[in-house]
Motif scaffolding. Structure first.
Motif: not given
Length: 426
Positions: A219-224, A291-293
């Motif tokens: 579920e996190l593979a598509g970040l962001p 990948r995070v803000a």
């Protein structure tokens, strides 16, 4: 081929640098054994290290559960007795003695806590290195020595008698008896606070997760995808202020961003979790952080160094142990924002998140020690303990002292030298 015996205690930030260091020593052709908590046996195996568990998984979890009380009044003598730490020292010493090869063994311990390394070096005549993973371990050395000499004297006396060692005649000399002291952080980080003593060799951040799997949950593979999330973590231990996760999670929610909450101990976080918060017991930070803000964290040295390498903006809720010092060092360089515990409100956390997330990639000062080279340099210094000692040249001594000066102090030295040269020229 030498025998390298590594002893460390704590959680990921204390243990994984030793795994990385052990891997580097093994790559240099040495036999390496890691002595630490049972929880880290898998890490040692993946790094190709021999392993000695100094406790059981149950004992490790029990000690972790006890550590928050050290921030709330539990005394060190009670902590040592309740968690069998004197018996653990004896176990470590005997495991070291069994594996020791005269003239071919180096003992390496976590600075301040690995007393078994100093006991064994004293008994076996083996060279020892103490490795600090954060500056506070050096800054607090005097207080630690006081605790060992007075608060824990009875227990340490029992250990020494059981090991056949006499009384310590000179505690200051004994506590400083390691042949080599290393600091696993760069010089720019050191200069942002209380400086390390000149005898300590600084090698840079080790980034121990460079050896780990980067696979993300599906579920996190598509970040962001949509607003970039905020990563929240208090590290892998339990020694946290009781309001840490509440303030961090609510602040992330108030900032209007999804929150990736990473904590091994599910009981530490709000239940039920607010909307927009996803909990994971662990994530590969090397893959997630770019990948995070922004990341909201406790100020642990491993977390902040990984965020620096990824260029991820940081908001640090620092309380206890090394964390406020680490946070202040980053803030002085403009690399992070931090809040002391009395200011942990969702509104303040949210405001700092908005500030940090809007600044883009965060770049450490020019000339930062290359993190990927840090384990290699540290391993080389440790291996060199088996070589005949070579005295520093005068130039080496001057260079080492200059390494610990700030930019302003170096400028003043240069001005004075130019002045003296001008006087001679006249």
């Amino acid at each position: 081929m030498a025998t390298m015996l590594l002893v460390t205690h704590g959680t990921d930030g204390d243990v994984l640098p030793f795994v990385r260091l052990g891997r580097q020593l093994r790559a240099g052709g040495h036999e390496v054994t890691l002595l630490t908590h049972a929880h880290y046996g898998g890490h040692a195996a993946r790094a190709g290290l021999d392993f000695v568990a100094v406790d059981t998984q149950l004992e490790f979890e029990r000690t972790l559960a006890d550590t928050p009380e050290l921030l709330h009044g539990l005394g060190w003598p009670e902590f040592y007795e309740r968690n069998g730490l004197y018996e653990q020292m004896v176990l470590e010493f005997r495991a070291i003695a069994e594996r020791h090869r005269p003239g071919e063994t180096v003992l390496v311990g976590r600075h301040t806590s690995a007393l078994s390394v100093l006991f064994a070096a004293e008994a076996l005549g083996a060279p020892a290195a103490w490795v600090a993973v954060a500056p506070i371990q050096l800054m607090a050395a005097r207080a630690a020595l006081h605790a060992y000499r007075h608060l824990l004297a009875d227990g340490l006396g029992r250990v020494r008698r059981e090991l056949g060692l006499g009384q310590v005649a000179d505690w200051n000399a004994w506590f400083a008896s390691a042949r080599l002291e290393l600091g696993l952080w760069p010089r720019w980080f050191d200069r942002a606070g209380a400086r390390s003593p000149a005898r300590v060799r600084l090698t840079g951040f080790p980034l121990p997760d460079d050896d780990q799997d980067d696979a993300l949950p599906p579920e996190l593979a598509g970040l962001p995808d949509g607003p970039r999330p905020v990563l929240v973590t208090g590290g892998t231990g339990r020694m946290l202020h009781r309001e840490f996760y509440t303030a961090a999670v609510e602040g992330g929610g108030l900032a209007g961003r999804p929150v990736l909450l990473v904590v091994r101990h599910r009981d530490l976080v709000p239940d039920p979790l607010p909307p927009g918060v996803s909990w994971y017991p662990s994530l590969p930070f090397r893959a997630v952080m770019p990948r995070v803000a922004a990341i909201v964290h406790h100020g642990g040295i491993g977390t902040l160094s990984r965020a620096l390498r990824a260029g991820t903006p940081q908001v640090i809720l620092a309380h206890g142990v090394d964390r406020p010092d680490n946070a202040e060092r980053l803030e002085r360089h403009g690399l992070a924002s931090w809040l002391p515990a009395p200011r942990w409100t969702p509104r303040e956390v949210s405001a700092l998140l908005a500030k940090e997330a809007g600044r883009g990639r965060v770049v450490p000062p020019p000339g930062e020690d290359a993190a990927h080279e840090a384990p290699a340099e540290a391993a080389g210094l440790i291996a060199a303990l088996l070589e005949p000692p070579v005295a520093d040249s005068p130039a080496d001594g001057i260079r080492r002292r200059l390494d610990h000066l700030s930019a302003e102090q170096r400028r003043l030295v240069a001005d004075r030298l130019r002045g003296r040269l001008a006087e001679r020229g006249a």
